[in-house]
Design a protein around this motif. Structure first.
Motif, mmCIF file in Angstrom:
data_model
loop_
_atom_site.group_PDB
_atom_site.id
_atom_site.type_symbol
_atom_site.label_atom_id
_atom_site.label_comp_id
_atom_site.label_asym_id
_atom_site.label_seq_id
_atom_site.Cartn_x
_atom_site.Cartn_y
_atom_site.Cartn_z
ATOM 1 N N GLU A 1 47.572 43.850 45.562
ATOM 2 C CA GLU A 1 46.926 45.133 45.325
ATOM 3 C C GLU A 1 46.553 45.227 43.861
ATOM 4 O OE1 GLU A 1 49.202 48.416 46.979
ATOM 5 O OE2 GLU A 1 48.159 49.726 45.548
ATOM 6 N N GLY A 2 45.364 45.633 43.572
ATOM 7 C CA GLY A 2 44.891 45.691 42.192
ATOM 8 C C GLY A 2 43.926 44.559 41.865
ATOM 9 N N VAL A 3 43.761 43.639 42.831
ATOM 10 C CA VAL A 3 42.723 42.607 42.640
ATOM 11 C C VAL A 3 41.527 43.038 43.472
ATOM 12 C CG1 VAL A 3 42.090 40.210 43.007
ATOM 13 C CG2 VAL A 3 44.419 40.763 42.305
ATOM 14 N N MET A 4 40.401 43.320 42.797
ATOM 15 C CA MET A 4 39.183 43.697 43.525
ATOM 16 C C MET A 4 38.027 42.870 42.999
ATOM 17 S SD MET A 4 37.134 47.270 43.878
ATOM 18 C CE MET A 4 38.246 48.071 44.997
ATOM 19 N N HIS A 5 37.315 42.210 43.915
ATOM 20 C CA HIS A 5 36.210 41.345 43.477
ATOM 21 C C HIS A 5 35.079 42.161 42.863
ATOM 22 C CE1 HIS A 5 37.244 37.199 44.799
ATOM 23 N NE2 HIS A 5 38.218 37.890 45.379
ATOM 24 N N GLY A 6 34.433 41.591 41.878
ATOM 25 C CA GLY A 6 33.381 42.264 41.128
ATOM 26 C C GLY A 6 32.277 42.824 42.001
ATOM 27 N N ILE A 7 31.784 42.039 42.931
ATOM 28 C CA ILE A 7 30.691 42.490 43.805
ATOM 29 C C ILE A 7 31.101 43.745 44.559
ATOM 30 C CG2 ILE A 7 29.381 41.918 45.827
ATOM 31 C CD1 ILE A 7 28.385 40.195 43.824
ATOM 32 N N VAL B 1 48.336 35.034 39.600
ATOM 33 C CA VAL B 1 48.426 36.502 39.481
ATOM 34 C C VAL B 1 49.902 36.878 39.509
ATOM 35 C CG1 VAL B 1 47.909 38.695 40.610
ATOM 36 C CG2 VAL B 1 46.191 36.853 40.598
ATOM 37 N N LEU B 2 50.313 37.662 38.515
ATOM 38 C CA LEU B 2 51.719 38.062 38.460
ATOM 39 C C LEU B 2 51.862 39.435 39.112
ATOM 40 C CD1 LEU B 2 52.057 37.012 34.736
ATOM 41 C CD2 LEU B 2 52.878 35.732 36.713
ATOM 42 N N THR B 3 52.781 39.544 40.030
ATOM 43 C CA THR B 3 52.920 40.815 40.752
ATOM 44 C C THR B 3 54.346 41.344 40.667
ATOM 45 O OG1 THR B 3 53.498 39.622 42.778
ATOM 46 C CG2 THR B 3 51.166 40.208 42.457
ATOM 47 N N ASP B 4 54.435 42.617 40.938
ATOM 48 C CA ASP B 4 55.742 43.251 41.055
ATOM 49 C C ASP B 4 55.642 44.207 42.225
ATOM 50 O OD1 ASP B 4 57.823 45.362 38.864
ATOM 51 O OD2 ASP B 4 58.199 44.338 40.791
ATOM 52 N N GLY B 5 56.353 43.892 43.256
ATOM 53 C CA GLY B 5 56.270 44.732 44.461
ATOM 54 C C GLY B 5 54.891 44.708 45.089
ATOM 55 N N VAL C 1 50.663 43.074 37.946
ATOM 56 C CA VAL C 1 51.198 43.494 36.644
ATOM 57 C C VAL C 1 50.700 42.597 35.505
ATOM 58 C CG1 VAL C 1 53.282 44.585 37.547
ATOM 59 C CG2 VAL C 1 53.263 42.145 36.986
ATOM 60 N N GLY C 2 50.140 41.492 35.865
ATOM 61 C CA GLY C 2 49.634 40.615 34.802
ATOM 62 C C GLY C 2 48.962 39.384 35.395
ATOM 63 N N VAL C 3 48.461 38.536 34.506
ATOM 64 C CA VAL C 3 47.860 37.290 34.970
ATOM 65 C C VAL C 3 48.245 36.183 34.009
ATOM 66 C CG1 VAL C 3 45.688 37.749 33.740
ATOM 67 C CG2 VAL C 3 45.704 36.177 35.666
ATOM 68 N N LYS C 4 48.695 35.045 34.620
ATOM 69 C CA LYS C 4 49.052 33.904 33.774
ATOM 70 C C LYS C 4 47.806 33.055 33.596
ATOM 71 C CE LYS C 4 53.046 31.227 34.189
ATOM 72 N NZ LYS C 4 53.827 30.282 34.989
ATOM 73 N N CYS C 5 47.489 32.761 32.332
ATOM 74 C CA CYS C 5 46.295 31.959 32.035
ATOM 75 C C CYS C 5 46.676 30.691 31.305
ATOM 76 C CB CYS C 5 45.332 32.746 31.151
ATOM 77 S SG CYS C 5 44.729 34.231 31.919
ATOM 78 N N ILE C 6 45.739 29.763 31.270
ATOM 79 C CA ILE C 6 45.968 28.523 30.514
ATOM 80 C C ILE C 6 44.740 28.292 29.643
ATOM 81 C CG2 ILE C 6 44.971 26.971 32.274
ATOM 82 C CD1 ILE C 6 47.279 25.030 31.590
ATOM 83 N N LYS C 7 44.965 27.791 28.444
ATOM 84 C CA LYS C 7 43.826 27.530 27.556
ATOM 85 C C LYS C 7 43.104 26.262 28.021
ATOM 86 C CE LYS C 7 44.975 30.002 23.330
ATOM 87 N NZ LYS C 7 46.147 30.738 23.509
ATOM 88 N N ASP D 1 46.758 45.773 34.850
ATOM 89 C CA ASP D 1 47.043 46.377 36.147
ATOM 90 C C ASP D 1 45.858 46.263 37.104
ATOM 91 O OD1 ASP D 1 46.723 49.852 35.001
ATOM 92 O OD2 ASP D 1 45.444 48.091 34.772
ATOM 93 N N MET D 2 44.804 45.579 36.683
ATOM 94 C CA MET D 2 43.679 45.333 37.599
ATOM 95 C C MET D 2 43.031 44.025 37.216
ATOM 96 S SD MET D 2 40.397 47.742 38.388
ATOM 97 C CE MET D 2 39.416 47.497 39.865
ATOM 98 N N ILE D 3 42.717 43.274 38.241
ATOM 99 C CA ILE D 3 42.008 42.006 37.992
ATOM 100 C C ILE D 3 40.711 42.032 38.813
ATOM 101 C CG2 ILE D 3 42.036 39.498 38.172
ATOM 102 C CD1 ILE D 3 45.055 39.640 37.960
#
Lengths: 143, 1124
Positions: B493-499, B578-582, B586-592, B619-621
């Protein structure tokens, strides 16, 4: 003993090289008299037999003169001459006559000076080379 | 068969006899087998000489004659004629050997010359016995003549030919006849004005019923032989018909300019122009180059140069109409198109490309869309209905064109409103809803029905549509499915595609936007989503993109705008989890990332840097990493295939799918792309559907896209001008609302921006000229026309060109404003030139402006002539026109004007020339005998001419206000091409080669082709006209003889020797040999064969032989030369 004078038979195409020879004449340019001209309509008309006949008759050198590539009066006869000469020089080497005795030169109608230069060059070179191997037994004769 | 040979050697006065001991040669010849007569004579070619031959033939029953004299090219014909008169076949009997050009004239030693003459004579005497009787074929002569070149020589020759009643075809490359002479002012020595004596000739040539004038034309090919030439002439498209009255109203309205070739580029003209007011024919011509790079690049093929020019002229309504010929959504695209045209715009070579996209928007915004009239449409029967799936740009465009064509399209749209991605993918601050609405309303007014909330795929399918009677279906459903990231927890929940995010917002629905938003992606959708998030109240918006900034696909202006609005852009980073809680984000893990090797798209593939993981709190991706086609709706429809990328498979040219009558285009076919590509596809699909409904072949008669790089040159001194800046809402006014940010150009801005266009394509096809033309003479669809004409003779009168002195840097031509060439000066003096005949200096800052008369002028002779470094010859006319200029300057600028002529020798050889020289000297012109070495310019534009005055032996430096260079006359740059076309030669000076410089100056070695005028060598007008008349006389001689004898020295194949290998057929350059299947041998067509001998030289069997050049004959010559 008289100096060796090479006998050169030349086949000049009517439209370019023969006309250049005329121009060399009207311009009064001097060149060695070793060159004797036979007129053909196109350098592409020169049958390999003519070249071989000349050498068999004792010519020390044969000169074929034609128009520059692209300017042949009959479009591309000179290119056929070029191919033929390439093959002929192969044969001449095998016969022991030597490819340096057959020259193919592009001489345009307005290039009288070039004709003189080629005549001088060829006469010089053949003097150095000496008589044709088919000619060695005969006496060197003033042509 | 015993031969009786007569041998004659000519003294040629002393020309042969001074070197060759002619009596000795004659004595030798008398000993040669078969020789019964051997004589020498002073002049063999004279009457008594020829009579001698004829007498000896008769008295001694000669069978053969050998003449040793000049070159056979001179007198072979003469002596052959003599033999013929005496009753012998000339080819059988006669042979000429050359002991002059190839003997006496080139051999200094008398012994050698005589020995050579004897050898040559031997060769000839051996050969002659083998010659055969030959009978030349006679051919009829076509009495008409082709004259190539419409200058004074060509015009004069044509009029002479026409006077005889025969037809002269006058072919001229330029749109008008006249040539260089008509560019001049007054002509020496009589000072007649060139126009006064030239224009009557031009008019005569235009009106004479026996002259076929073909201007703006060139000879493409010449076939045949003397008396029977077949010539192909190409008449270039003029775009103006022959009923043009020359009124010039069109040129007044034309927005495109260039410089005029006729005025040597000292004056400007329009794209539709006439060379000069007295041009013949008085018919305008349009200079069209290849379509500009912008037009070639635009996927919709919009005539960009055209509408930009119309905006420049204030014709905004016409501009919009022109745009709408190719697409129905100008206002929308004018706001969002990434403008591939602008990347190609050549203005960027000066400063920056034109703002084409915004100009298009400007044109669209000027109109009252509700009031735009609907064009007259020839409506077809109601049953001609077409179904279109999807009301995006692809579907709308196809519907638009089909409706204009009279069909009845119905669009089925899934969403509540039409517009596709334009509506739902682009935020209102970029593309306001009402702009899209007004354009869709116009489309509907054309007769397009749009059914909303009517998706195809469930209750209605493609099959059911066909059953309903739709004769063709166009699938334009787009690519709306967003691509998944394929990382852990991406469905949280909180991930919504751009389109989807943009789509819901554009529908006016409330969407919960987080506080800290991360947008994944670097394209326009990602930017749009990020900027929407800001407006929806997010505190922090970060974009994460895996490649570098320059590789972001979004429009640069959009990226900047996003940054201005406070959006952070993190490049070279990629989310991995994607990092979630319940179940909530809540966040996103990225790599350079770092850039590695290029992938299939050519861009460098990003490679993760080991151990560089980090976390972003959010809180939204919003993932926006690409779109795909949602193709479920085609399932179950036979014949429609999907490609491996999920797009609908169709033909790239016709857009036809595997199912007859079903077409596909736009994103659903290409995958996600840009709107203008979809529009371009929509156009082509409409063409296909229309053809399909008419039952026509889909691939045939499709308009080709324009190509080519022949564009108008950008003038060197084009002043730089900044690209118009789009006025925008201030940043602080933007974020709180959806007001359109870009406000649009003002009219002044738009017209100024449009003026920056450099008119690459020449004529822009704006068609303003057509509106002005009362005679209705303009036809923009004109094409080149090829015609074949048949003539018996050809006159080449192609003229000369003055040398360009730019490479002679010591004279500063092109650098210093007041250094002129002869032709430029003539144009100044000519009443139709840039100064209406006044002799004025050039403005130092603007080459096209002229100021005041010069007080001092230097005229430099021999620039490029008599010069080892350029041309060794003398150009013959310069001394005389230099005097003429001196006189004109005294006359027009005042007798106190100081004039200095720098000459080497004065060549005033003609009738009245010396007298003219004296007159000019008496006017006080200073003649300095010394060629000028250099010209240098002082700061105020004054020129210093330096020369050695050879009479006083001093170096002089003269300051003058103007200098005129008398440049050499040289052969035209296309001389080589012309030479090959007509089979003539070029001499060492570059001009065409005449047959004999004294006795045959207008004929060439090629029978039937003649020369006239300066193309044969530098000459003045009197000599040119004389040559033209001479060449015409030669042609008329041929025509009136009615018959021509063609030399019989052609090839023939001995069928007894020929083995049928057909090698000769490939060798023949004229295709003169054919294979006779029945006889199994090759045969020569004697009408086509020219006797080159390629066949005889190449045949391994020795079957073909050129008559008069047979093996026996040549062998005999070789024997004669070498054997004793």
């Amino acid at each position: 003993m008289s100096e060796f004078e090479p006998k050169i038979v030349s086949f000049f195409c009517n439209w370019c090289t023969f006309t250049a020879a005329d121009l060399a004449g009207t311009s009064r340019l001097s060149y060695p008299s070793n060159i004797k001209i036979i007129r053909v309509m196109c350098s592409g008309m020169v049958d390999p037999k003519y070249v071989l006949k000349a050498f068999l008759n004792g010519a020390d050198g044969v000169l074929i003169g034609g128009c520059w590539p692209g300017d042949c009066h009959y479009i591309n006869g000179n290119l056929k001459a070029r191919r033929r000469v390439a093959l002929l020089t192969e044969m001449l080497s095998q016969y022991g006559i030597g490819p340096e005795r057959l020259w193919l030169r592009w001489i345009a109608a307005s290039e009288g000076t070039m004709l003189k230069e080629v005549a001088e060059e060829m006469t010089e070179k053949l003097k150095e080379l000496g008589p044709s191997p088919l000619n060695k037994t005969k006496n060197a004769v003033v042509a | 068969m015993s031969e009786r040979i007569g041998f004659f050697i000519c003294h040629c006065g002393i020309n042969i006899a001074y070197r060759v001991r002619v009596e000795e040669v004659a004595k030798y010849a008398s000993t040669f087998p078969g020789v019964v007569v051997s004589k020498d004579y002073l002049f063999m070619c004279s009457d008594p000489g020829q009579e001698l031959i004829e007498k000896e033939i008769k008295d001694n029953n000669l069978t053969r004659v050998v003449v040793a004299a000049c070159s056979p090219r001179m007198h072979e014909k003469t002596f052959r004629a003599a033999c013929e008169r005496a009753g012998l076949n000339p080819y059988h009997a006669f042979h000429q050997v050359c002991v002059r050009e190839h003997g006496s004239w080139v051999t200094e030693n008398e012994d050698e010359a005589t020995a050579k003459a004897i050898t040559i004579a031997k060769a000839g005497l051996s050969r002659v016995a083998y010659q055969d009787k030959l009978f030349p074929k006679k051919f009829s002569v076509n009495p008409n003549t082709l004259v190539v070149g419409g200058g004074i020589a060509g015009m004069e020759a044509s009029l002479n030919i026409a006077a005889s009643g025969n037809t002269a075809y006058l072919v001229e490359m330029q749109p008008t006849v006249g040539g260089h002479m008509l560019q001049y002012d007054k002509t020496f020595p009589t000072l007649d004005c060139a126009a006064c004596i030239g224009t009557p000739k031009m008019v005569a040539v235009g009106q004479n019923p026996n002259v076929e004038l073909m201007t703006y034309s060139q000879v493409e090919e010449v076939d045949g032989f003397v008396g029977n030439f077949k010539v192909t002439v190409n008449q270039k498209a003029r775009y103006v018909k022959s009923n043009c009255t020359g009124c010039g109203d069109c040129a007044k309205a034309c927005p495109v300019g260039n410089t005029n070739d006729w005025d040597n580029h000292t004056k400007s003209r329009k794209a539709i122009y006439i060379a000069f007011p007295q041009a013949v024919p008085v018919r305008y011509v349009i200079d069209k180059k290849d379509r500009g790079p912008c037009v070639q690049k635009c996927p919709a093929g919009i005539n960009i140069q055209g509408f930009v020019a119309l905006i420049k002229m204030g014709e905004h309504e016409k501009a919009l109409k022109l745009i709408m010929e190719k697409m129905p959504l100008p206002g929308s695209l004018g706001r969002i198109c990434p403008a591939p045209c602008e990347t190609e715009c050549r203005r960027q070579d000066v400063d920056s490309p034109l703002a084409i996209c915004s100009l298009k928007r400007f044109a669209a915004d000027q109109a009252d869309w509700g009031a735009i009239p609907v064009p007259e449409i020839d409506k077809k029967d109601e049953s001609e209905k077409v179904a279109i799936i999807g009301a995006g740009p692809a579907g709308l465009t196809t519907a638009y064109f089909l409706a204009l064509d009279g069909y009845h399209p119905t669009i089925f749209e899934k969403a509540p409103k039409a517009g596709g991605m334009l509506r739902y993918g682009i935020p209102d601050y970029r593309l306001p809803q009402d702009v899209l609405d007004r354009e869709i309303d116009y489309i509907k007014r054309l007769g397009v029905a749009i059914e909303l909330e009517a998706g195809i795929g469930r209750e209605r399918t493609i099959e059911s549509l066909m059953a309903e009677g739709f004769k063709a279906i166009y699938i334009a459903a787009g690519a709306h499915k967003s691509r998944k990231m394929n990382i852990k927890n991406e469905d949280a929940e909180g991930v919504m595609h751009g389109i989807d995010y943009l789509g819901l917002l554009n529908r006016g629905q409330k969407v919960h936007t987080g506080n800290k938003v991360v947008v994944v992606g670097g394209g326009d959708v990602a930017i749009d989503a990020a900027r929407e998030a800001i407006r929806q109240g997010a505190q922090e918006v970060t974009m994460v993109y895996r490649r570098s900034r320059t590789e972001m696909p979004a429009v640069e202006a959009e990226i900047k705008a996003a940054e201005e609005e406070g959006i952070k852009i993190e490049i070279l980073q990629n989310p991995i989890e994607v990092l979630t809680d319940g179940g909530k984000v809540v966040g996103v893990k990225c790599i350079k990332m770092k850039l590695g090797e290029p992938d299939e798209s050519g861009r460098r593939r990003p490679v993760p840097i080991e151990g560089s993981e980090y976390e972003i709190e959010c809180d939204m991706i919003i993932p926006a990493i690409g779109q795909q086609v949602a193709s479920e709706f085609v399932s179950g429809t036979d014949g429609i295939e999907l490609t491996r990328w999920g797009t609908v498979d169709a033909d790239p040219v016709t857009f036809h799918t595997g199912r007859p009558g079903v077409f596909a285009g736009g994103d659903v076919y290409t995958g996600p792309s840009i709107a203008v590509e979809a529009i371009g596809a929509g156009q082509e699909a409409a063409v296909s559907i229309s053809k399909y409904l008419k039952g026509e072949e889909l691939f045939e008669n499709r308009q080709k896209r324009p190509s080519g790089k022949d564009w108008q040159k950008i003038p060197e001194k084009t002043a730089k001008a900044e690209r118009a800046k789009m006025p925008e809402l201030a940043v602080n006014e933007r974020i709180a609302n959806y007001k359109e940010i870009e406000l649009g150009f003002s009219e002044d801005q738009a017209m100024a921006e449009a003026s920056r266009c450099v008119d690459c394509g020449g004529c822009c096809e704006c068609k303003l000229c057509i509106d002005q033309c009362k005679a209705e003479a303009i036809d923009h669809d004109d094409t080149d026309k090829k015609t074949q004409i048949e003539v018996g003779s050809i006159i080449v009168a192609t003229g000369f060109d003055p040398m360009d002195p730019t490479p002679m840097v010591q004279y500063g031509y092109g650098k210093y404003a007041n250094v002129f060439t002869n032709l430029e000066f003539e144009r100044l003096s000519n009443a139709t030139g840039p100064t209406s005949g006044k002799l004025l200096k050039r403005d130092l800052d603007d080459r096209m402006q002229f100021t005041s008369p010069p007080k001092s002028v230097a005229i430099l002779h021999c620039i490029g002539s008599r010069d080892k470094n350029h041309h060794e010859y003398c150009s013959r006319t310069c001394c005389m026109y230099a005097l003429k200029y001196a006189h004109l300057l005294k006359d027009k600028c005042g007798h106190d004007t100081e004039i200095y002529n720098f000459y080497i020798d004065m060549r005033c050889f003609g009738k009245g020339y010396e007298e003219f020289y004296k007159k000019v000297q008496e006017e006080g012109v200073r003649m300095i005998r010394g060629k000028a070495g250099s010209i240098t310019e002082k700061e105020n534009g004054i020129l210093t001419v330096k020369a050695e005055d050879t009479l006083s032996g001093r170096i002089v430096e003269v300051d003058v206000e103007m200098a005129i260079l008398c440049t050499a006359m040289e052969a035209r740059p296309n001389a080589e091409e012309v030479m090959r076309k007509f089979g003539i030669g070029i001499g060492q000076d570059g001009f065409f080669q005449e047959e004999h410089p004294k006795l045959a100056p207008v004929s060439t070695p090629s029978s039937g082709v003649f020369l006239a005028g300066a193309c044969q060598g530098p000459k003045d007008i009197p000599d040119t006209v004389a040559q033209a008349k001479g060449a015409a006389a030669e042609c008329l001689a041929l025509s009136s003889a009615g018959e021509v004898e063609v030399p019989p020295m052609i090839s023939s194949i001995d069928k007894d020797i020929c083995v049928g290998c057909q090698l000769c057929i490939g060798l023949c350059p004229y295709g003169a040999i054919e294979f006779n299947d029945f006889a199994g041998v090759s045969e020569v067509n004697s009408a086509v064969c020219k006797g080159c001998g390629s066949c005889s030289g190449g045949c391994p069997s020795g079957a073909p032989k050129v008559r008069h050049f047979t093996d026996k004959q040549i062998f005999a010559e070789i024997d004669g030369i070498l054997l004793n």
